[in-house]
Design an enzyme around this catalytic site. Sequence first.
Site, short mmCIF file in Angstrom:
data_model
loop_
_atom_site.label_atom_id
_atom_site.label_comp_id
_atom_site.label_asym_id
_atom_site.label_seq_id
_atom_site.Cartn_x
_atom_site.Cartn_y
_atom_site.Cartn_z
N GLY A 77 8.43 -7.21 2.29
CA GLY A 77 8.35 -6.11 3.23
C GLY A 77 8.82 -6.57 4.59
O GLY A 77 8.81 -7.75 4.89
N ASP A 83 11.41 -8.24 -6.44
CA ASP A 83 10.40 -7.66 -5.57
C ASP A 83 10.72 -8.13 -4.15
O ASP A 83 10.58 -9.31 -3.84
CB ASP A 83 9.01 -8.15 -6.00
N GLY A 87 3.05 2.14 -2.44
CA GLY A 87 3.41 2.66 -3.75
C GLY A 87 4.39 1.85 -4.55
O GLY A 87 4.82 2.29 -5.61
N LYS A 88 4.70 0.66 -4.06
CA LYS A 88 5.66 -0.16 -4.81
C LYS A 88 5.09 -0.52 -6.18
O LYS A 88 5.72 -0.32 -7.20
CB LYS A 88 5.98 -1.41 -4.00
N SER A 89 3.86 -1.01 -6.18
CA SER A 89 3.25 -1.39 -7.46
C SER A 89 3.03 -0.17 -8.33
O SER A 89 3.13 -0.24 -9.54
CB SER A 89 1.89 -2.07 -7.25
N TYR A 90 2.75 0.93 -7.68
CA TYR A 90 2.52 2.18 -8.41
C TYR A 90 3.75 2.52 -9.26
O TYR A 90 3.64 2.93 -10.41
CB TYR A 90 2.24 3.30 -7.41
N GLY A 107 0.80 -1.23 0.00
CA GLY A 107 0.00 0.00 0.00
C GLY A 107 0.83 1.27 0.00
O GLY A 107 0.28 2.36 0.05
#
Lengths: 395, 585
Positions: free
Chosen positions: A249, A246, A100-103, A98
């Site tokens: 976390g 990837d 912003g990694k995927s962003y 949530g």
Amino acid sequence: MAASNTGETVRVIVRCRPMNQRENDLQSQTIVSMDTQTNQVMLENLEQTNEPPKQFTFDAVYPENSITESIYTDSVFPLVESVLEGYNATVFAYGQTGCGKSYTMQGVNTPGSPQRGIIPRSFEHIFEASSVAAGTKYLIRASYLEIYNESIRDLLGKDIKAALDLKEHTDKGVYIQNLTWHQCTNVEDCERLMDKGNKNRATGATLMNKDSSRSHSIFTILTEMCSRSEVDGKEHIRAGKLNLVDLAGSERQSKTHAEGERLREATRINLSLSALGNVISALVDGRSKHIPYRDSKLTRLLQDSLGGNTKTLMVAAISPAHDNYEETLSTLRYANRAKNIKNKPHINEDPRDAQMRVLQEEINRLKQELLGAGNTNRGNQSSLTDGQVSLFVLL
Amino acid sequence: MTFLERYLIAVDKCYVQSLNDSETEPYKSKYEARKLFEELYDVDIDEKSDNLEKEFQTLDLIEEDDKKKFIMIQSDQQAKELSVSKKHRYLIHLLLDYHIAAICSDTEERSEGESRLRSILISIEQALHHPLLCSLSLNLLNQLILIRTSFEQYNDAIEIAKQTEDLYNKSLVIEPYLLREIIHIDTSIQADDRRQEFEQTYTHTLFYLAQIYGKLDQKNESANYCRLTLERQLTMFNTNHSKHFDPFDWATNCATLSQYYMTNHDFATARHCLMCADKMLENVPSTHAENDKLAERIASFKRCWVKYAVNLLSDSSDRLLQAADRDVNPNEIVRSSTTPQFQFKLSLPPPTITCSFILDYDQARQVFLFAMDKIDSAKSYYILDGFVTDHVELCQDTSQLYSKLVFFESNIDRKCKMHKRRIDLLSTLCGEISEEHYLYIMRQLLFELGECYSMLLDLKLEQKNDLNSNKTIEKISHLTKLGISTFERFLSTMNDKKTKEKPETYADEYVRPVLLAHFYIARFYSKFIDNRLENLQQSLNQYKIIVNYVDKHPNSREYIEQEYSICKEMIDLLPLKLEKLRQIK
């Protein structure tokens, strides 16, 4: 913000995503500020107002209004170029769910969108190069694996539960035994493989009752380029690998008992006795030692990406909202430590004392020889030599 | 549902189910558990049991400073509070308080959690070691240790740990009830099992201390607590509670601990730890699934032994050199000890290697043979094809063993043979692995190989003074050429992969090896017997390269101070020598 690195260290950049809908609805406050001149990130702690903001410096920082296109141009483009020249490159993506990694990594998947992610851009970059290169044949293949609790699994394999071995070949370096490689002829092929792997990652997580956010995944594009050399008329093959990693976390401050967890934060106490080994290893300091744990699989797998002339980039993604303070702090600390990750080369040297003594004797002998020669051959000496000889006497 | 059943459900939710909470809702179970505990506050419990009555005969509840506190009842005193159920209910409240406080701490409300815990502590601190309160006290103190540590208040945490130690010692003469037995004493539990949980909790305390001392960089203390943790785990193995004991992990941790003591020059303790590790590995069941893991670990422990041998030889030769320098007995430098600092309760076979410092060639040879045996055995697992890095490191260890043995050998011929072995080993490896993929290893190998050539050359030059045959001169020339090409290859590994150019600046950790490489090359050139003029010119060039680099990068001078001054002298002297040689021509 030009991208350059000596190849021996990791280039670390931080990107802050904009506030999302939920945060705006809750009227969250922004606690992240960035200075793009000095490449610093400042993080405020609203609960401790007497505390100064925490400051971190990186190779580049990208605030909320930044676009992925500029990140790609500055930091990723040179990496992919080097892959097309036959070298390896690695991009690490790190950040809490949530944040912003995927962003940044996937982004808005519309070709031409300024917020299109790093991964689709890399795919495009590679396939564009392959389509315009005259006289060079390209073979592009991809693999996708996951590392969870030091177990490696093939996310595109027939049996996604099977654990694979990490091996080292004298010629080819580190590789995963039985990892499947899949040919790609265009960007869509790559994206399809990634989707498939992602689904398998989630399925596997449910099957094995594990938290998929605890695993690392590596999507690798192997670009083999075959061209005829102008110099010798022979065919030469170059192969470049782009690793898209990837990273898992870090855990929240909760009592998990996962095996093989490493102490992540300076202040954290590991609650599980399974970490005793890590505590003991941390004490062992000195030249000749052997710790009977394997190096983390991730490090070994990427060891030839952490040195030589390979380029490595870490993208850390954070959220600006105050209620993500702990996660943001944890991410920034992690990224900060990443700046210092490099293989510490250890060139052992034999003790030199005896050798130095021998050398000093040699010098003395040489001096004597020249001094002696100076005295007996006075007639033939130039005045320069005379002057030098007397200097030696002083010495 | 009984009170106990509801309590146990809450506990399960809090500690077990919470492990499966998702990333997006990581505290879901904890919050739910908290609600359950809070609900139990208002539930009446009326427990009538003889055991409970008996226990409360020694535990009183008084009011002091506006607070209810438990105190021990001395044999000659009268209880203030006579109602067992009042005392019982208050104790249960404290138990529920404890769980809620722990949940606060786990859900990022650490300050809140800490103040609740301290409040509970005030109520029980005068009777910490009463059988009914013991477990609660220990768990509570552990929580406080964790919280204080999370605020980086390590010394506070250590102080609290002292209280736990005191509590633990006092607990040895009683039977502490399980936490849940505060609600209902379970008569079916064996005394042993009851004790087990308490012991496990205290083992964690010691484990936390090991970490805290680690953070304070007090390594000896940390190691000691690691050792205590291992000792306590071993007790579990030796008694009937081996289901929680993992011999594989224990052995691995013990072997790792040996490396700490070894690098601290305490070979007696290191040896003991390694022997215990080996012994414990015999207890690992060799099932089909575990076979490879076990085989790898066995091979891995052999490598620990190899390092032990290398370090023992190394420390021994250092000690002898220092003693010679200061003209004293080696015992004045450091005494050999044959007694380890502690001993794990395992029956061990007699040791097969010494732990005393080596004094002569015969002793050194024993250590050498011991280590070579371990290396050969480990190599049968760590074969080159598959385990390049591990295999190469074992070869490097072999080279190091020879190099340490050379120190104790006085015969030049045999010294030469040992260096020759090293050269064969290292140069073969250099030809077998890819420079591109194993760049770091290659650099290490080349540098060491170059040093070998240098040492062998010096020995041959000594021999030449005695022998002076043509063959020796040929050998010298050959070695010199090999030495130069090896170091040149080493230097070339630093060049830009694409342009093949030398870097302008070297990374800090490479400055010394690179400049030393030039230094060695310079020396090699000066050893050529033929073509003195050309070769000395080359030598001079190398010294100039070094000096130029240091002058351009003043920060690098500290890495190569001694050699730098020699280089400068050479730059002054050599031109004169060259001039002389030209005149002779």
